[in-house]
Design a protein around this motif. Structure first.
Motif, short mmCIF file in Angstrom:
data_model
loop_
_atom_site.label_atom_id
_atom_site.label_comp_id
_atom_site.label_asym_id
_atom_site.label_seq_id
_atom_site.Cartn_x
_atom_site.Cartn_y
_atom_site.Cartn_z
N GLY A 87 -14.74 35.01 31.23
CA GLY A 87 -15.05 36.62 31.10
C GLY A 87 -14.21 37.72 31.37
O GLY A 87 -14.45 38.70 31.61
N VAL A 88 -12.77 37.38 31.47
CA VAL A 88 -11.72 38.31 31.35
C VAL A 88 -12.29 39.70 30.23
O VAL A 88 -12.15 40.73 30.73
CB VAL A 88 -10.41 37.78 31.26
CG1 VAL A 88 -9.43 38.92 31.32
CG2 VAL A 88 -10.12 37.02 32.39
N HIS A 89 -12.35 38.94 29.02
CA HIS A 89 -13.10 39.75 28.08
C HIS A 89 -14.43 39.38 28.19
O HIS A 89 -15.08 38.38 27.90
CB HIS A 89 -12.59 39.44 26.56
CG HIS A 89 -11.12 39.83 26.48
ND1 HIS A 89 -10.23 38.90 25.90
CD2 HIS A 89 -10.48 40.82 26.87
CE1 HIS A 89 -9.11 39.74 25.81
NE2 HIS A 89 -9.06 40.88 26.61
N SER A 94 -18.62 32.16 25.89
CA SER A 94 -18.43 30.56 26.47
C SER A 94 -17.33 30.53 27.67
O SER A 94 -17.58 29.66 28.39
CB SER A 94 -18.16 29.68 25.27
OG SER A 94 -16.83 29.93 24.89
N GLY A 95 -16.64 31.49 27.70
CA GLY A 95 -15.79 31.47 28.83
C GLY A 95 -16.34 31.74 30.02
O GLY A 95 -16.16 31.23 31.14
N VAL A 96 -17.54 32.44 29.92
CA VAL A 96 -18.38 32.55 31.37
C VAL A 96 -19.08 31.22 31.54
O VAL A 96 -19.17 30.65 32.57
CB VAL A 96 -19.36 33.91 31.29
CG1 VAL A 96 -20.33 33.80 32.39
CG2 VAL A 96 -18.47 34.98 31.08
N HIS A 97 -19.80 30.90 30.59
CA HIS A 97 -21.05 29.81 30.70
C HIS A 97 -20.25 28.49 30.74
O HIS A 97 -20.95 27.64 31.37
CB HIS A 97 -22.04 30.03 29.63
CG HIS A 97 -22.75 31.29 30.15
ND1 HIS A 97 -23.88 31.38 31.13
CD2 HIS A 97 -22.89 32.44 29.38
CE1 HIS A 97 -24.21 32.63 31.17
NE2 HIS A 97 -23.76 33.33 30.11
N VAL A 118 -12.84 29.57 41.34
CA VAL A 118 -13.58 29.78 39.95
C VAL A 118 -13.93 31.27 39.95
O VAL A 118 -14.91 31.58 40.94
CB VAL A 118 -14.52 28.90 39.52
CG1 VAL A 118 -15.00 29.05 38.00
CG2 VAL A 118 -14.22 27.46 39.48
N ALA A 119 -13.53 32.16 39.12
CA ALA A 119 -13.99 33.54 39.08
C ALA A 119 -14.53 33.58 37.44
O ALA A 119 -14.07 33.95 36.29
CB ALA A 119 -12.93 34.54 39.10
N PRO A 120 -15.81 33.15 37.36
CA PRO A 120 -16.41 32.85 35.98
C PRO A 120 -16.86 34.09 35.27
O PRO A 120 -16.75 33.96 33.91
CB PRO A 120 -17.79 32.13 36.42
CG PRO A 120 -18.23 32.73 37.62
CD PRO A 120 -16.91 32.99 38.45
N CYS A 121 -16.74 35.40 35.75
CA CYS A 121 -17.03 36.55 35.01
C CYS A 121 -16.26 37.79 35.47
O CYS A 121 -16.77 38.31 36.34
CB CYS A 121 -18.45 36.84 35.08
SG CYS A 121 -19.03 38.20 33.82
N VAL A 122 -15.08 37.82 35.07
CA VAL A 122 -14.07 38.79 35.46
C VAL A 122 -14.38 40.01 35.26
O VAL A 122 -14.54 40.99 35.97
CB VAL A 122 -12.88 38.51 35.26
CG1 VAL A 122 -11.70 39.40 35.51
CG2 VAL A 122 -12.29 37.13 35.89
N HIS A 174 -11.36 31.76 26.94
CA HIS A 174 -11.56 32.77 26.19
C HIS A 174 -12.22 32.48 24.84
O HIS A 174 -12.34 31.13 24.57
CB HIS A 174 -10.35 33.62 25.92
CG HIS A 174 -9.77 34.41 26.70
ND1 HIS A 174 -9.70 35.74 26.73
CD2 HIS A 174 -9.14 33.99 28.08
CE1 HIS A 174 -9.37 36.21 27.82
NE2 HIS A 174 -8.84 35.15 28.68
N GLU A 175 -12.59 33.19 24.08
CA GLU A 175 -12.92 33.09 22.72
C GLU A 175 -12.18 34.03 21.77
O GLU A 175 -11.92 35.01 22.10
CB GLU A 175 -14.42 33.34 22.44
CG GLU A 175 -15.32 32.40 23.41
CD GLU A 175 -16.82 32.75 23.20
OE1 GLU A 175 -17.62 31.83 23.40
OE2 GLU A 175 -17.07 33.83 22.59
N THR A 176 -11.98 33.57 20.77
CA THR A 176 -11.51 34.41 19.16
C THR A 176 -13.00 34.44 18.56
O THR A 176 -13.45 33.50 18.01
CB THR A 176 -10.52 33.93 18.64
OG1 THR A 176 -9.26 33.89 19.61
CG2 THR A 176 -10.15 34.73 17.54
N THR A 177 -13.35 35.63 18.34
CA THR A 177 -14.58 35.98 17.59
C THR A 177 -14.34 36.60 16.31
O THR A 177 -13.42 37.21 16.13
CB THR A 177 -15.45 36.67 18.38
OG1 THR A 177 -15.32 38.12 18.42
CG2 THR A 177 -15.79 35.99 19.71
N ASP A 178 -15.37 36.77 15.42
CA ASP A 178 -15.13 37.63 14.33
C ASP A 178 -15.17 39.15 14.49
O ASP A 178 -14.72 39.97 13.70
CB ASP A 178 -16.30 37.47 13.17
CG ASP A 178 -16.35 35.96 12.62
OD1 ASP A 178 -15.30 35.31 12.61
OD2 ASP A 178 -17.45 35.49 11.94
N THR A 179 -15.58 39.34 15.65
CA THR A 179 -15.65 40.94 15.89
C THR A 179 -14.27 41.17 16.50
O THR A 179 -14.09 42.66 16.49
CB THR A 179 -16.78 41.06 17.06
OG1 THR A 179 -16.69 40.18 18.15
CG2 THR A 179 -18.35 41.02 16.60
#
Length: 307
Positions: A87-89, A94-97, A118-122, A174-179
């Protein structure tokens, strides 16, 4: 036929944003989900099995957010440290969950073998608004450096500082998304007064290794573990993924320290950034979370076997 991209709706093309443009951008951001009910409540349920701490607090106007970290209950100074961040972004769900799923389903298998932090949601403000930046239009994942302009980043650096040289592994989820292509890269170009150059979004999972210490066998061990869960992104026609040369299947490299990326915050010999693709018709949210958790397990297993 006009193929010029539509100008971003805030600011003047070619001119970096000032305070007025940042204020206009902020006024357009709305809360779309709850950090308290979706993240903090899950962390609270883990409190009976792990040590939970508040390592900082974000204040953006009337919005306040506790920054939460989870540690192994059996912390021992003679064990190696594994740092997991997500959750850095904030929009990269899914980075968080996935990090929370790892804690719930897999972490206790490593008791007595590693110390987990673990820092799940930065970035909880951005989590609620499904955005990449914080409320000041700053990207936390370009801000892990001295005198950081992002409190989210500075808080993680303070948390990790005592352990910086004891870490065996840091995996940043992290994720790479269409947005990225439809919103966040155009916004970045507008904010910085630069032209937006359209690109492509990779279809599948990939990893970002450290240019200075790439650890190719480590990266491939993670790719192998994730592949049964979700597909691996192929290189494009230029041999690249998201504008960077593919150095091995599903792997690109960034200079982590130079870019101020989260995965640079320790001197761990094993570092990687996962990139899940949640917008694929071939992936579900459950698969994305499971892929993140599997990546963490594979990373720890490899690091322990090769320390």
């Amino acid at each position: 036929m006009n193929t010029e991209p539509t100008p971003y709706p805030i600011g003047t093309p070619g001119t970096p944003w000032g305070d007025a443009e940042r204020a206009e951008w902020l006024s357009r951001q709305t809360r779309q989900r709850s950090y308290e009910s979706e993240v903090v409540s899950v962390i609270e349920r883990l409190r009976s099995r792990f040590d939970v701490e508040e390592y900082g607090h974000l204040d953006y106007g009337s919005d306040g957010y506790p920054l939460m970290a989870i540690r192994s209950r059996d912390w021992r100074d003679d064990l190696p440290v594994v740092l997991i961040t997500g959750g850095v972004h904030g929009y990269e769900t899914s980075g968080v969950h996935g990090g929370l799923q790892f804690l719930d389903q897999h972490a206790e298998a490593y008791a007595g073998r590693v110390n987990l932090l673990v820092a799940p949601c930065v970035s909880p403000w951005a989590y609620e608004r499904i955005h990449r930046w914080n409320a000041n239009a700053v990207d936390p994942n370009r801000s892990f450096r001295e005198d950081s302009p992002a409190e989210e980043s500075a808080a993680i650096m303070r948390l990790v500082a005592p352990l910086r040289d004891r870490a065996l592994l840091h995996i940043d989820l992290h994720e790479t998304t269409d947005t990225d292509e439809s919103e966040f890269r155009p916004a970045l170009a507008a904010r910085d007064g630069k032209p937006f150059e359209p690109g492509g979004i990779p279809d599948g999972f990939y990893l970002v290794a450290d240019t200075e210490n790439p650890q190719p066998e480590f990266q491939q061990a993670i790719i192998k573990a994730v592949e049964p869960i979700t597909h691996i992104a192929p290189a494009d026609d230029s041999g690249e993924i998201f504008g960077s040369p593919v150095v091995a299947r599903g792997v690109i490299q960034y200079p982590l320290n130079e870019l101020g990326l989260c995965a640079s915050v320790t001197s761990a010999p094993y570092k990687t950034t996962t990139e899940v693709y949640p917008d694929s018709s071939r992936s579900t949210p459950e698969q994305c979370n499971a892929a993140q958790a599997a990546a963490v397990c594979a990373a720890i297993d490899y690091a322990l076997a090769h320390r």
